[in-house]
Design a protein around this motif. Structure first.
Motif, short mmCIF file in Angstrom:
data_model
loop_
_atom_site.label_atom_id
_atom_site.label_comp_id
_atom_site.label_asym_id
_atom_site.label_seq_id
_atom_site.Cartn_x
_atom_site.Cartn_y
_atom_site.Cartn_z
N THR A 160 0.98 -0.88 -0.25
CA THR A 160 -0.24 -0.04 -0.07
C THR A 160 1.05 1.05 0.15
N GLY A 161 2.14 1.09 1.03
CA GLY A 161 3.42 2.31 0.76
C GLY A 161 3.40 2.57 -0.39
N TYR A 162 4.02 2.03 -1.42
CA TYR A 162 4.56 1.82 -2.12
C TYR A 162 3.49 2.43 -3.42
N THR A 163 1.94 1.35 -3.26
CA THR A 163 0.96 2.60 -4.52
C THR A 163 0.35 3.87 -4.01
N LEU A 164 1.00 4.53 -2.43
CA LEU A 164 0.57 5.96 -2.66
C LEU A 164 1.70 6.35 -3.26
N GLY A 165 2.87 5.69 -2.37
CA GLY A 165 3.84 6.32 -2.82
C GLY A 165 4.33 6.90 -4.63
N VAL A 166 4.00 5.82 -5.32
CA VAL A 166 3.88 5.99 -6.97
C VAL A 166 2.64 7.35 -7.23
N ALA A 167 1.64 6.28 -6.87
CA ALA A 167 0.75 7.75 -6.75
C ALA A 167 0.67 8.64 -6.91
N GLY A 168 1.72 9.24 -6.20
CA GLY A 168 2.12 10.66 -5.89
C GLY A 168 2.82 11.20 -6.19
N LEU A 169 3.86 10.09 -6.60
CA LEU A 169 4.62 10.70 -7.89
C LEU A 169 4.40 10.75 -9.31
N ILE A 170 3.63 10.39 -9.52
CA ILE A 170 2.51 10.41 -10.98
C ILE A 170 1.48 11.91 -11.31
N LEU A 171 1.15 11.28 -9.59
CA LEU A 171 -0.09 12.60 -10.54
C LEU A 171 1.06 13.96 -9.64
N PHE A 172 1.90 14.44 -9.58
CA PHE A 172 3.28 15.61 -8.77
C PHE A 172 3.41 15.84 -10.04
N PHE A 173 3.61 14.43 -11.48
CA PHE A 173 4.47 14.91 -12.83
C PHE A 173 3.01 15.70 -13.19
N VAL A 174 1.74 15.08 -13.41
CA VAL A 174 0.55 14.57 -14.58
C VAL A 174 0.00 16.48 -14.28
N MET A 175 -0.57 16.26 -13.25
CA MET A 175 -1.65 16.80 -12.65
C MET A 175 -1.23 18.68 -12.89
N LYS A 176 -2.33 18.89 -13.55
CA LYS A 176 -2.38 20.93 -13.91
C LYS A 176 -3.80 21.39 -13.17
N THR A 177 -4.35 21.42 -12.25
CA THR A 177 -5.30 22.44 -12.92
C THR A 177 -5.68 24.27 -13.22
N SER A 178 -4.62 24.25 -13.37
CA SER A 178 -4.59 25.69 -13.30
C SER A 178 -4.16 26.36 -14.28
N TYR A 179 -4.82 27.44 -14.45
CA TYR A 179 -4.19 28.05 -16.09
C TYR A 179 -3.35 29.03 -15.56
N ARG A 180 -1.98 29.52 -16.47
CA ARG A 180 -1.05 31.04 -16.22
C ARG A 180 -1.76 32.12 -17.07
N ASP A 181 -2.06 32.96 -16.97
CA ASP A 181 -1.88 33.86 -18.40
C ASP A 181 -0.55 34.59 -18.36
N SER A 182 -0.45 34.37 -19.88
CA SER A 182 0.83 34.55 -20.61
C SER A 182 1.27 35.77 -19.87
N GLU A 183 0.12 36.77 -20.42
CA GLU A 183 0.24 38.13 -20.55
C GLU A 183 0.71 38.74 -18.91
N THR A 184 0.11 38.48 -17.99
CA THR A 184 0.35 39.18 -16.76
C THR A 184 0.18 38.13 -15.46
N GLY A 185 0.44 36.92 -16.04
CA GLY A 185 0.91 36.44 -15.41
C GLY A 185 0.55 35.67 -14.17
N GLU A 186 -1.21 35.71 -13.96
CA GLU A 186 -2.37 35.46 -13.28
C GLU A 186 -2.71 34.00 -13.59
N VAL A 187 -2.66 33.52 -12.37
CA VAL A 187 -3.02 32.30 -12.16
C VAL A 187 -4.96 31.89 -12.60
N MET A 188 -5.32 31.06 -13.08
CA MET A 188 -6.82 31.23 -13.06
C MET A 188 -7.28 29.96 -13.11
N LYS A 189 -9.04 29.73 -12.56
CA LYS A 189 -9.12 28.97 -12.86
C LYS A 189 -9.86 28.66 -14.72
#
Length: 148
Positions: A39-68
């Motif tokens: 279970t620990g290995y599964t949670l650890g691998v899931a955490g690593l994968i989510l860190f590299f894959v999960m991007k749910t916000s958007y950054r405006d290239s003109e102002t640098g503002e983070v948006m949904k």
């Protein structure tokens, strides 16, 4: 508009990844049974994968503002009424036919802290959505209907 906003990690994304990774490492170093280590290995691998894959916000290239982002889909027959509503008063947009077709897509990027809202209408041309309106900018109080 897709070129103006790029996907980025939010603080929530990073926190979820760190919690999963820490829980996984905690279970791995605990000298207990094999199922806890698995279970620990599964949670650890899931955490690593989510860190590299999960991007749910958007950054405006003109102002640098983070948006949904929100997306609303409409039938293609509503094109004129949606364009009129977006150009004059986005609160007048009729959401009764939302999700009853996918010929049109309204992308809305917003930041509740700064009160900025950007929206654009896209039309489905086979295999992708093409912009069919300019990018409209509003104050959040004028476009509350679009961000829900």
């Amino acid at each position: 508009m897709e070129e103006r906003f790029s996907r980025v990690r939010s603080a929530k994304d990073i926190a979820i990844s760190v919690v999963l990774l820490a829980a996984g490492i905690g279970l791995i170093v605990t000298p207990d049974s094999v199922p806890l280590n698995i279970t620990g290995y599964t949670l650890g691998v899931a955490g690593l994968i989510l860190f590299f894959v999960m991007k749910t916000s958007y950054r405006d290239s003109e102002t640098g503002e983070v948006m949904k982002k929100t997306e609303k889909y409409f039938p293609a027959s509503r094109s004129e009424s949606i364009l009129k509503a977006l150009s004059t008063d986005p609160q007048s947009l009729d959401l009764n036919e939302e999700n009853k077709g996918n010929g049109l897509k309204v992308d809305t990027y917003f930041n509740t802290k700064t009160g900025h809202v950007f929206t654009q209408l896209f039309e489905y041309i086979p295999y992708k959505y093409e912009p069919c309106s300019p990018v409209y900018s509003y104050d959040i109080s004028k476009a509350e209907k679009l961000i829900k």
